[in-house]
Design a protein around this motif. Structure first.
Motif, mmCIF file in Angstrom:
data_model
loop_
_atom_site.group_PDB
_atom_site.id
_atom_site.type_symbol
_atom_site.label_atom_id
_atom_site.label_comp_id
_atom_site.label_asym_id
_atom_site.label_seq_id
_atom_site.Cartn_x
_atom_site.Cartn_y
_atom_site.Cartn_z
ATOM 1 N N LEU A 671 0.841 -1.195 0.000
ATOM 2 C CA LEU A 671 0.000 0.000 0.000
ATOM 3 C C LEU A 671 0.874 1.243 0.000
ATOM 4 C CD1 LEU A 671 -2.639 -1.015 2.711
ATOM 5 C CD2 LEU A 671 -2.956 -1.008 0.229
ATOM 6 N N ARG A 672 0.290 2.319 -0.504
ATOM 7 C CA ARG A 672 0.963 3.628 -0.447
ATOM 8 C C ARG A 672 0.433 4.341 0.801
ATOM 9 N NH1 ARG A 672 3.064 5.081 -5.401
ATOM 10 N NH2 ARG A 672 2.695 7.314 -5.061
ATOM 11 N N ILE A 673 1.321 4.598 1.748
ATOM 12 C CA ILE A 673 0.915 5.113 3.062
ATOM 13 C C ILE A 673 1.576 6.459 3.294
ATOM 14 C CG2 ILE A 673 0.938 4.696 5.562
ATOM 15 C CD1 ILE A 673 0.950 1.720 4.960
ATOM 16 N N LEU A 674 0.736 7.453 3.679
ATOM 17 C CA LEU A 674 1.217 8.804 3.992
ATOM 18 C C LEU A 674 1.124 9.027 5.501
ATOM 19 C CD1 LEU A 674 2.051 11.740 3.367
ATOM 20 C CD2 LEU A 674 -0.381 12.239 2.906
ATOM 21 N N LEU A 675 2.269 9.384 6.109
ATOM 22 C CA LEU A 675 2.319 9.697 7.540
ATOM 23 C C LEU A 675 2.396 11.210 7.709
ATOM 24 C CD1 LEU A 675 4.937 7.046 8.765
ATOM 25 C CD2 LEU A 675 2.445 6.828 8.644
ATOM 26 N N ILE A 676 1.417 11.808 8.424
ATOM 27 C CA ILE A 676 1.410 13.254 8.701
ATOM 28 C C ILE A 676 1.545 13.427 10.205
ATOM 29 C CG2 ILE A 676 0.165 15.427 8.415
ATOM 30 C CD1 ILE A 676 -1.429 14.126 6.170
ATOM 31 N N ASP A 677 2.747 13.788 10.665
ATOM 32 C CA ASP A 677 3.020 13.889 12.109
ATOM 33 C C ASP A 677 4.258 14.760 12.296
ATOM 34 O OD1 ASP A 677 3.548 13.398 14.881
ATOM 35 O OD2 ASP A 677 2.469 11.499 14.691
#
Length: 798
Positions: A671-677
């Motif tokens: 999967l293509r996973i975006l982490l915003i943190d």
């Protein structure tokens, strides 16, 4: 007419009885005469009794002080000798018309040193025909007006005072238009301020007094004169009471009237007393004695109606009266109390100190203020606050002692509960510090080892296990604390579904069996062979039973036995958890489910815990509609916990879990996973796990960057932190749902904040809401379920 000896003896006996009653009446009258004399001597006004030609027969010390003339010099002199020449005809006229009386007539007197004193003069006739006297009341008008002006000088001070005193306070404009009443007027009359302003103040007057009150007020306004009137005002419940209404004009620097300031004083009791005095003066002695006895009964009834104990002692300290409230509390009669019987019901540790303190008060005349314990009629010791003051005559000699006995049992219990609460809080904070430092120490040690030395695979595995174990421990501590907070605020919502209890307990016991074996304990299971179903939250139920079993292991010595038994009776499920360990102390048993309560723990606290498990268990069982009870025969006698839960007859699955509870087989598709943190450590460690799991990762450090990256990266899944440095996660998710590329992607909130009622309204745009630190097994299940669901619909990339 001849009277035989028997009749004569009967007549003489009746005469003797009448003589005794007459003597008793005279003694009572003398007693009340002393009381009335005390009242006159304590008045702020000067008081005198005159002959019909103005000679002073009696006056109080206040009048002598006002005129600056010795008391013995005043008595026998003519009052006219102390009147200024311009006012002499006026006072002569007032005394001659004594039958009509006068009220607060302004005139001037001459002091013994020749100083003119403006006063308010009131007089009335008293006594029988042929034996009449004139009663005179003289008020220092200078002090009265000066006090009123000083009070009115500061509006803020005036309002604070006006709202704080028991009297009704009012203010009008110069033309008589009312512009202020204090709260006492509103509470007494039931009228609003709007209804009272202007001339609305006349509404509560008695119909027979309305015109008289209006005329007196208009006359005062027209003549710029003081206003004084006795009349009846209607209370909010319809009862009329007598009030003394007084008003004075307040002048400005130019001498013109600026306002009128006035008060209304409740004189209903005084009017009743005056009526009793007039009856006593005009009626025969027997009727007067009867009226006085009735008055005494009235005052006694007032004393009996007060919640706390009222008492009166003579000058030597012997009790002569104690109200029934106190006598009933301690189980004494009045005679027993009067004969120092109250000493017999004092606590032995307080008796000597109480007597010594009371004797010292009698000797010195000081105020009595002490706290001691009395044995009540119920057999319990009641803490009593005793306060009393001496009542002195005009010469300063103590005539009586009067005071109260206040039962402060409830106050003492409240204080004890507060002290216990503080103690438990302090113990808990110390315990929490200890419990957090224990896992932090190995975490810190492992971190330093990892950063300082190259490690072999076996050592690296040990370090990983140590970190996982202690992070899990800290996470459980934090989760327990947050669970308690949420449960006590009513924020926990259990996710109900059909639960097979026997399977749940078997799985649980298998997970804790290694711990039991480590302590060489024996676990005995008595489970039904048939499934048992209930409607509940499997995660929360597992939490409850895990807490009970872990407690049993913790508080049972090596080689001990733990029993787990399940039964069904009348559609109710009963679960017994029993051990033969250290047991529960009798004084601890009623509080075992309270917050932060634990049994005996040794100083090393090798087993750990915060004392929250049983509290959580009780709350969670109650949320399931059940109950939990604890039993123990005492120390080293073992413990037993009994849980009752409602069974489920219908085995239909009623709800689907919010998050899959069992692992789902993953597909090979990444999967293509975006982490915003914005937290560097969180985002790097999470990204590393995803990359090692075969997924493609993109990282954004704030909300604005996250929205921009989502449009170019086109993720399948977004993990979004709530607390970001520029815009919060709730605003970010709304922006993402508005974009075509991210409208239907899986968005998971990752936050350190527990959901509350306010946050629940904000998370509708998220698919899931997870707490930090993330549980990677839970994340793996979520992603697998997401991929499986989208593969069925052919809509993985949208």
């Amino acid at each position: 007419m001849l009277i035989d000896n028997r009749s004569r003896e009967a007549l003489l006996a009746e005469i003797d009885a009448l003589r005794l009653r007459l003597e008793e009446s005279e003694q009572i009258l003398q007693g009340y005469e002393r009381v009335y004399r005390i009242l006159v001597e304590t008045m702020n006004e000067g008081a005198a009794i005159l002959t019909m030609d103005g000679v002073i027969l009696y006056c109080n010390n206040r009048l002598a002080t006002l005129l600056q003339v010795a008391l013995d010099q005043l008595i026998g002199s003519s009052l006219g000798a102390y009147v200024t020449p311009p006012d002499y005809p006026l006072i002569t006229s007032l005394l001659e018309n004594h039958t009509q009386g006068c009220d607060n007539q302004e005139l001037s007197l001459i002091s013994g040193v020749g100083k003119s004193i403006p006063v308010l003069f009131s007089c009335c006739s008293i006594g029988f025909s042929g034996n009449q006297r004139i009663s005179v009341i003289i008020t220092n008008n200078t002090e009265y007006k000066q006090t009123e002006m000083e009070l009115f000088a500061s509006e803020k001070g005036f309002r604070l005072l006006a709202e704080g005193i028991p009297q009704i306070v009012w203010v009008t404009r110069a033309d008589g238009w009312n512009c202020y009443f204090n709260q006492q007027w509103v509470e007494y009359t039931g009228l609003t301020l709007e209804e009272s302003y202007g001339h609305g103040w006349n509404k509560p007057f008695h119909p027979d007094d309305q015109q008289r009150a209006w005329d007196a007020w208009q006359n005062a306004v027209i003549n710029n004169d003081s206003y004084s009137l006795e009349c009846r005002l209607r209370r909010a419940d319809g009862i009329y009471r007598w009030w003394l209404i007084r008003g004075v004009p307040v002048l400005n620097n130019a001498g013109n009237i600026q306002n009128w300031f006035g008060t209304c004083t409740d004189i209903d009791n005084i009017k009743q007393a005056e009526t009793l005095i007039q009856i006593a003066a005009e009626a025969e002695r027997e009727r007067a004695a009867t009226a006085l006895r009735e008055s005494e009964s009235l005052y006694r009834a007032i004393g009996e109606s007060i919640d706390y104990g009222v008492w009166v002692c003579d000058s030597e300290g012997s009790n002569i009266y104690a109200s029934s409230s106190f006598l009933n509390l301690v189980g004494l009669t009045q005679d027993q109390c009067s004969n120092f019987g109250w000493n017999n019901v004092l606590h032995p540790d307080d008796a000597e100190s109480t007597l010594l303190a009371w004797q010292e008060c009698i000797r010195t005349g000081s105020v009595c203020d002490m706290e001691h314990r009395f044995r009540g009629a119920d057999g319990q010791w009641h803490p009593i606050l005793t306060r009393g003051v001496p009542v002195r005559d005009k010469n300063g000699n103590i005539k009586y002692w009067a005071g109260i006995n206040l039962d402060i049992t409830q106050q003492k219990k409240t204080e004890a509960l507060l002290r216990e609460s503080d103690r438990r809080k302090d113990e808990f904070l110390a315990m929490l510090g200890h419990e957090l430092r224990n896992p932090l120490s190995p975490i810190s040690n492992v971190a330093q080892i990892l950063s300082s030395f190259p490690l072999q695979e076996s050592t690296l595995n040990w370090a990983t296990e140590t970190l996982n174990r202690n992070v899990t421990h800290i996470t459980k501590l934090v989760d327990d604390l947050l669970d308690v907070s949420r449960i006590t605020r009513g924020l926990v919502k259990i996710q109900r579904e059909r639960v097979e209890l026997v399977k749940l307990l078997k799985d649980l016991t298998e997970s804790i069996l290694p711990l039991i074996q480590t302590k060489h304990q024996t676990l005995s299971l008595e489970l039904p062979s048939q499934p048992i179903y209930l409607l509940g939250d499997p995660i929360r139920l597992t939490q409850v039973f895990a807490n009970l079993l872990n407690n049993a292991v913790k508080y049972t010595d090596a080689g001990g036995c733990i029993d787990l038994r399940v039964g069904v009776e009348c559609s109710s499920i009963f679960v017994h958890v029993r051990d033969n360990g250290m047991g529960i102390e009798p004084q601890l048993l009623p509080h075992i489910f309270d917050l932060f309560i634990q049994g005996r723990i040794e100083l090393d606290r090798s087993e750990g815990g915060l004392g929250l498990g049983l509290t959580l268990a009780k709350k969670l069982i109650e949320l399931h509609g059940g109950q939990i009870t604890a039993h123990s025969q005492g120390v080293n006698q073992g413990s037993q916990f009994l849980i009752q839960l409602p069974g489920l007859v219908d085995k239909t699955i009623l709800a689907k879990p919010l998050i899959p509870q069992s692992p789902t087989k993953e597909t090979d598709q990444s999967l293509r996973i975006l982490l915003i943190d914005d937290n560097e450590d969180v985002v790097e460690s999470t990204a590393l796990w995803f990359e090692m799991s075969g997924h493609q990762i993109a990282i954004a450090r704030n909300g604005t960057q996250g929205v921009s990256t989502a449009q170019t990266f086109k993720p399948d899944v977004i993990l979004l932190d709530i607390g970001l440095p520029d815009i919060d996660g709730y605003q970010v998710v709304r922006k993402l749902r508005d974009l075509p590329t991210t409208r239907r992607v899986l968005i998971i909130a990752l936050s350190g904040y527990m959901l509350n009622k306010t946050l629940l309204e904000e998370v509708t745009d998220f698919d899931y809401y997870l707490l930090k630190p993330p549980n990677f097994d839970q994340l793996r299940n979520l992603l697998a379920e997401y991929k499986r669901s989208n593969l069925r619909t052919g809509d993985l990339y949208t």
